[in-house]
Design a protein around this motif. Structure first.
Motif, PDB file in Angstrom:
ATOM      1  N   LEU A 127       0.865  -1.146   0.069  1.00 45.43           N
ATOM      2  CA  LEU A 127       0.131  -0.019   0.021  1.00 45.43           C
ATOM      3  C   LEU A 127       0.790   1.265   0.001  1.00 45.43           C
ATOM      4  N   ASP A 128       1.987   1.211   0.747  1.00 48.99           N
ATOM      5  CA  ASP A 128       2.796   2.457   0.590  1.00 48.99           C
ATOM      6  C   ASP A 128       3.448   2.582  -0.709  1.00 48.99           C
ATOM      7  N   HIS A 129       3.856   1.463  -1.595  1.00 50.56           N
ATOM      8  CA  HIS A 129       4.090   1.653  -2.758  1.00 50.56           C
ATOM      9  C   HIS A 129       3.197   2.160  -3.644  1.00 50.56           C
ATOM     10  N   GLU A 130       2.033   1.720  -3.488  1.00 51.88           N
ATOM     11  CA  GLU A 130       0.968   2.174  -4.501  1.00 51.88           C
ATOM     12  C   GLU A 130       0.569   3.635  -4.202  1.00 51.88           C
ATOM     13  N   LEU A 131       0.603   4.161  -2.982  1.00 57.66           N
ATOM     14  CA  LEU A 131       0.446   5.409  -2.382  1.00 57.66           C
ATOM     15  C   LEU A 131       1.660   6.336  -2.973  1.00 57.66           C
ATOM     16  N   SER A 132       2.722   6.004  -3.051  1.00 59.28           N
ATOM     17  CA  SER A 132       3.704   6.786  -3.498  1.00 59.28           C
ATOM     18  C   SER A 132       3.857   6.897  -5.162  1.00 59.28           C
ATOM     19  N   MET A 133       3.016   5.748  -5.789  1.00 52.63           N
ATOM     20  CA  MET A 133       2.847   5.700  -7.315  1.00 52.63           C
ATOM     21  C   MET A 133       1.624   6.846  -7.411  1.00 52.63           C
ATOM     22  N   LEU A 134       0.573   6.753  -6.493  1.00 50.43           N
ATOM     23  CA  LEU A 134      -0.473   7.514  -6.829  1.00 50.43           C
ATOM     24  C   LEU A 134      -0.190   9.154  -6.615  1.00 50.43           C
ATOM     25  N   HIS A 135       1.071   9.287  -5.647  1.00 56.14           N
ATOM     26  CA  HIS A 135       1.278  10.736  -5.451  1.00 56.14           C
ATOM     27  C   HIS A 135       1.981  11.080  -6.360  1.00 56.14           C
ATOM     28  N   LEU A 136       2.741  10.295  -7.133  1.00 53.31           N
ATOM     29  CA  LEU A 136       3.792  10.610  -8.096  1.00 53.31           C
ATOM     30  C   LEU A 136       2.713  10.974  -9.374  1.00 53.31           C
ATOM     31  N   SER A 137       1.616  10.051  -9.828  1.00 50.66           N
ATOM     32  CA  SER A 137       0.701  10.258 -10.932  1.00 50.66           C
ATOM     33  C   SER A 137       0.048  11.676 -10.768  1.00 50.66           C
ATOM     34  N   GLU A 138      -0.171  11.683  -9.546  1.00 52.09           N
ATOM     35  CA  GLU A 138      -1.104  13.215  -9.068  1.00 52.09           C
ATOM     36  C   GLU A 138      -0.157  14.177  -9.332  1.00 52.09           C
ATOM     37  N   GLY A 139       1.034  14.420  -9.027  1.00 51.21           N
ATOM     38  CA  GLY A 139       1.939  15.248  -9.049  1.00 51.21           C
ATOM     39  C   GLY A 139       2.096  15.634 -10.635  1.00 51.21           C
ATOM     40  N   LEU A 140       2.382  14.795 -11.290  1.00 51.92           N
ATOM     41  CA  LEU A 140       2.562  14.886 -12.915  1.00 51.92           C
ATOM     42  C   LEU A 140       1.219  15.485 -13.508  1.00 51.92           C
ATOM     43  N   ALA A 141       0.013  15.189 -12.913  1.00 57.87           N
ATOM     44  CA  ALA A 141      -1.195  15.730 -13.580  1.00 57.87           C
ATOM     45  C   ALA A 141      -1.679  16.858 -12.885  1.00 57.87           C
ATOM     46  N   GLY A 142      -1.264  17.077 -11.592  1.00 51.84           N
ATOM     47  CA  GLY A 142      -2.049  17.895 -10.554  1.00 51.84           C
ATOM     48  C   GLY A 142      -1.630  19.256 -10.617  1.00 51.84           C
ATOM     49  N   GLY A 143      -1.632  20.041  -9.575  1.00 53.15           N
ATOM     50  CA  GLY A 143      -1.295  21.409  -9.275  1.00 53.15           C
ATOM     51  C   GLY A 143       0.058  21.622  -9.214  1.00 53.15           C
ATOM     52  N   LYS A 144       0.583  22.936  -9.165  1.00 52.53           N
ATOM     53  CA  LYS A 144       2.077  23.411  -9.095  1.00 52.53           C
ATOM     54  C   LYS A 144       2.611  22.436  -7.784  1.00 52.53           C
ATOM     55  N   ALA A 145       2.210  22.628  -6.485  1.00 54.06           N
ATOM     56  CA  ALA A 145       3.100  22.002  -5.626  1.00 54.06           C
ATOM     57  C   ALA A 145       3.302  20.373  -5.858  1.00 54.06           C
ATOM     58  N   ASP A 146       2.346  19.958  -6.207  1.00 55.53           N
ATOM     59  CA  ASP A 146       2.438  18.400  -6.702  1.00 55.53           C
ATOM     60  C   ASP A 146       3.439  18.078  -7.667  1.00 55.53           C
ATOM     61  N   LYS A 147       3.176  19.067  -8.517  1.00 52.26           N
ATOM     62  CA  LYS A 147       4.370  19.012  -9.883  1.00 52.26           C
ATOM     63  C   LYS A 147       5.906  19.130  -9.519  1.00 52.26           C
ATOM     64  N   GLU A 148       5.786  20.016  -8.296  1.00 52.74           N
ATOM     65  CA  GLU A 148       7.469  20.293  -8.146  1.00 52.74           C
ATOM     66  C   GLU A 148       7.701  18.841  -7.063  1.00 52.74           C
ATOM     67  N   LYS A 149       6.918  18.129  -6.407  1.00 53.32           N
ATOM     68  CA  LYS A 149       7.275  17.122  -5.755  1.00 53.32           C
ATOM     69  C   LYS A 149       7.508  16.183  -6.613  1.00 53.32           C
ATOM     70  N   ALA A 150       6.560  15.989  -7.919  1.00 48.64           N
ATOM     71  CA  ALA A 150       7.079  14.847  -8.752  1.00 48.64           C
ATOM     72  C   ALA A 150       8.287  15.269  -9.485  1.00 48.64           C
ATOM     73  N   ARG A 151       8.494  16.662  -9.712  1.00 48.77           N
ATOM     74  CA  ARG A 151       9.819  16.766 -10.565  1.00 48.77           C
ATOM     75  C   ARG A 151      10.906  16.451  -9.488  1.00 48.77           C
ATOM     76  N   ALA A 152      10.857  16.536  -8.431  1.00 46.42           N
ATOM     77  CA  ALA A 152      11.819  16.385  -7.556  1.00 46.42           C
ATOM     78  C   ALA A 152      12.145  15.044  -7.277  1.00 46.42           C
ATOM     79  N   ARG A 153      11.184  14.330  -7.462  1.00 46.80           N
ATOM     80  CA  ARG A 153      11.408  12.648  -7.279  1.00 46.80           C
ATOM     81  C   ARG A 153      11.923  12.420  -8.570  1.00 46.80           C
TER      82      ARG A 153
END
Length: 97
Positions: free
Chosen positions: A52-78
């Protein structure tokens, strides 16, 4: 006569002790089986948490790539961190050759 009474009393105590030992041995076996079952359940639940942790991190990454500015910055950093790891691995492979 007194000796016979002492022997009878000791015999009764020994019988009670033997019965108590049998009862405790059965209880010990039951508790051991219960402990083993709980350990297995714990291992299963820990594995599920990792999944579930792995799935959650993947969801955060996918949301970051498609979401708002803060999420995109997190995704870009990852993604950048992952790219640095890949670059380090490539450098180590080239160094070994």
């Amino acid at each position: 006569m007194a000796v016979k009474g002492v022997i009878t009393e000791l015999d009764g105590r020994v019988e009670r002790l033997m019965e108590e030992h049998r009862r405790m041995a059965a209880l010990c076996g039951k508790l051991t089986a219960e402990r083993d079952a709980l350990k297995e359940e714990k291992r299963t639940l820990e594995q599920r948490v990792r999944e579930l942790d792995h799935e959650l991190s993947m969801l955060h990454l996918s949301e970051g790539l498609a979401g708002g500015k803060a999420d995109k910055e997190k995704a870009r950093a990852r993604v950048n961190r992952l790219m640095r790891e890949v670059d380090k691995c490539i450098a180590l492979l080239n160094k070994a050759e």
